[in-house]
Design an enzyme around this catalytic site. Structure first.
Site, short mmCIF file in Angstrom:
data_model
loop_
_atom_site.label_atom_id
_atom_site.label_comp_id
_atom_site.label_asym_id
_atom_site.label_seq_id
_atom_site.Cartn_x
_atom_site.Cartn_y
_atom_site.Cartn_z
N LYS A 1 39.81 19.48 61.75
CA LYS A 1 40.05 20.81 61.17
C LYS A 1 41.43 20.93 60.55
O LYS A 1 42.44 20.56 61.17
CB LYS A 1 39.91 21.85 62.28
CG LYS A 1 40.22 23.27 61.89
CD LYS A 1 39.06 23.96 61.20
CE LYS A 1 39.51 25.27 60.59
NZ LYS A 1 38.70 26.41 60.98
N HIS B 1 34.83 30.21 67.98
CA HIS B 1 36.00 30.18 68.88
C HIS B 1 35.55 30.54 70.28
O HIS B 1 35.07 31.65 70.51
CB HIS B 1 37.07 31.17 68.40
CG HIS B 1 37.55 30.85 67.01
ND1 HIS B 1 38.59 29.96 66.78
CD2 HIS B 1 37.11 31.25 65.80
CE1 HIS B 1 38.77 29.86 65.47
NE2 HIS B 1 37.88 30.61 64.85
N HIS C 1 34.24 29.64 56.53
CA HIS C 1 34.21 31.11 56.40
C HIS C 1 34.63 31.60 55.01
O HIS C 1 35.62 32.31 54.86
CB HIS C 1 35.02 31.80 57.50
CG HIS C 1 36.42 31.29 57.76
ND1 HIS C 1 37.30 30.95 56.77
CD2 HIS C 1 37.08 31.08 58.92
CE1 HIS C 1 38.43 30.57 57.33
NE2 HIS C 1 38.33 30.63 58.62
N ASP D 1 32.21 32.33 63.12
CA ASP D 1 33.64 32.60 63.29
C ASP D 1 33.86 33.69 64.33
O ASP D 1 34.84 34.44 64.25
CB ASP D 1 34.32 32.94 61.96
CG ASP D 1 35.85 32.86 62.04
OD1 ASP D 1 36.36 32.22 62.97
OD2 ASP D 1 36.51 33.45 61.18
N HIS E 1 30.73 27.29 63.35
CA HIS E 1 32.15 27.71 63.40
C HIS E 1 32.31 28.75 64.50
O HIS E 1 31.94 29.92 64.31
CB HIS E 1 32.60 28.27 62.05
CG HIS E 1 34.07 28.62 62.01
ND1 HIS E 1 34.89 28.23 60.98
CD2 HIS E 1 34.87 29.32 62.85
CE1 HIS E 1 36.12 28.66 61.19
NE2 HIS E 1 36.14 29.35 62.33
N HIS F 1 40.29 25.69 56.77
CA HIS F 1 40.62 27.12 56.64
C HIS F 1 41.28 27.25 55.27
O HIS F 1 42.44 26.87 55.11
CB HIS F 1 41.54 27.60 57.77
CG HIS F 1 41.89 29.06 57.62
ND1 HIS F 1 41.42 30.04 58.47
CD2 HIS F 1 42.65 29.70 56.69
CE1 HIS F 1 41.87 31.22 58.06
NE2 HIS F 1 42.63 31.04 56.98
N1 LIG Z 1 39.01 34.28 61.80
C1 LIG Z 1 39.98 34.91 62.42
O1 LIG Z 1 40.37 35.99 61.98
N2 LIG Z 1 40.58 34.42 63.53
C2 LIG Z 1 40.37 33.14 64.13
C3 LIG Z 1 41.03 32.03 63.40
C4 LIG Z 1 40.36 31.60 62.12
O2 LIG Z 1 39.19 31.22 62.11
O3 LIG Z 1 41.01 31.62 61.06
C5 LIG Z 1 40.88 33.18 65.58
O4 LIG Z 1 41.03 32.11 66.18
O5 LIG Z 1 41.12 34.28 66.09
ZN LIG Z 2 37.58 30.66 62.90
ZN LIG Z 3 39.95 30.20 59.90
#
Ligand SMILES: NC(=O)N[C@@H](CC(=O)O)C(=O)O
Ligand SMILES: [Zn+2]
Ligand SMILES: [Zn+2]
Length: 344
Positions: free
Chosen positions: A100, A16, A175, A248, A14, A137
């Site tokens: 997702k 970003h 998460h 995450d 997971h 999520h």
């Molecule tokens: N985890 C977070 O707080 N933020 C994530 C989005 C997500 O995974 O929900 C993001 O893209 O910034």
């Molecule tokens: Zn995330």
């Molecule tokens: Zn998320």
């Protein structure tokens, strides 16, 4: 007490990466730590089609450090209108590995997400047939529900009906942050798994308010009370193959975190594996790290384990105050603090 741990090269299930100059700045951190990563599709605009996923994948590959064999595993962003045929195309692509669910309004760039999962049942039936995981999520967006209860309420309102209606669908509860979610995943008989972040294993919600409001500890789902953290650690070290690593890591520019209405997300790509080692070490379970970080994820996704190994040593080092990110900076979690594991 062991001072060195060597494990099979791990993956991040997971992550970003964002896009453009931001991606170019953060990608090397992940590449240093992980062989593969499930790349979240919540870009602006979101990655809703196989064509968009293909173009995004090409941009990631083009930004890789020379000689890297890192493999981005792409994900489709489900909307109310994703046609079933897009899921078949995704399966046939060979590079899309999951779909997702962002409940509309639940988190960063989720506006195009799903308003009611029942709108998606035709598409989810096809997803179930493909065997690709559905990544969730898991928070309700009902403003009447307390923010600390949104994950637990999601289990009753969304997860339980979904599991009943799609018993063969592979689901990853992303998460997880509560004992409720850990217990739910542990006791579910269908193909249900969960990712757990390093920060949810290490911290409870006091961390957000220690000495004042600390925005770099704000993420979604928000950190919970200590009993929940303990339940997450117990799940991670339980030996159950339903739980695996997902950082995450979610970079936001420093100015958008340290802001009157700060963004949600913790940046951990720099030192994620070390934070996991710290969490497992504190629990006296370093011997359980390898399955969590390197075996359980590929098994659930139906992918091979990585070749090669990585070594972590007990060694103090200080996390930088901030790191360059595009034309701005990002503040990593634990900035300015000393942590006691380091990748060799
Ligand atoms: N985890 C977070 O707080 N933020 C994530 C989005 C997500 O995974 O929900 C993001 O893209 O910034
Ligand atoms: Zn995330
Ligand atoms: Zn998320």
């Amino acid at each position: 007490m062991s001072d060195v741990v060597t494990i099979t090269r791990p993956d991040d299930w997971h992550l970003h990466l964002r896009d453009g100059a931001t991606m170019a700045s953060v990608l090397p951190h992940t590449v240093h730590q992980f062989a593969r990563a499930i790349v979240m599709p919540n870009l602006k605009p979101p990655v809703t089609t196989v064509a968009l996923a293909s173009a995004y994948r090409d941009r990631i590959l083009a930004a890789l450090p020379a000689g890297s064999d890192f493999e981005p595993l792409m994900v489709l962003y489900l909307t109310d209108n994703t046609p079933p045929d897009e899921i078949r195309k995704a399966r046939d692509s060979g590079f899309v590995h999951a779909v997702k669910l962002y409940p509309a309004g639940a988190t960063t760039n989720s506006d195009a997400g799903v308003t009611d999962l029942r709108n998606c049942y035709k598409t989810l039936e096809v997803l179930q047939e493909t065997g690709m995981p559905f990544l969730v999520h898991g928070e309700v967006t009902d403003p009447a529900i307390d923010i600390f209860d949104r994950e637990a309420v999601f289990i009753d309102r969304v997860m339980t009906p979904l599991r009943r209606d799609m018993p063969e669908l592979k689901v990853v509860f992303e998460h997880i942050t509560t004992k409720d979610a850990a217990d739910y995943v542990m006791s579910s008989d269908g193909p249900t798994a969960a990712t757990i972040t390093a920060h949810h294993l290490l911290y409870n919600r006091n961390e957000i308010f220690k000495g004042g409001i600390r925005p770099h500890y704000y993420c979604l789902p928000v950190l919970k009370r200590e009993t929940h953290r303990q339940a997450l650690v117990a799940a991670a070290i339980s030996g159950s193959d339903k739980f695996f690593l997902g950082t995450d890591s979610a970079p936001h520019a420093k100015g958008l975190k340290e802001h009157a209405c700060g963004c949600a997300g913790c940046y951990t790509a720099l030192h994620a594996l070390e934070l996991y080692a710290q969490a497992f070490d504190q629990a006296g379970a370093l011997d359980k790290l390898e399955a969590f970080a390197s075996f359980n994820g590929p098994a659930f996704y139906g992918l091979p384990r990585n070749q090669g190994r990585v070594t972590l040593r007990r060694e103090n080092w200080t996390i930088p105050a901030e790191l360059p990110m595009g034309d701005t900076t990002v503040v990593p979690l634990n900035s300015g603090e000393t942590i006691n594991w380091k990748m060799a």
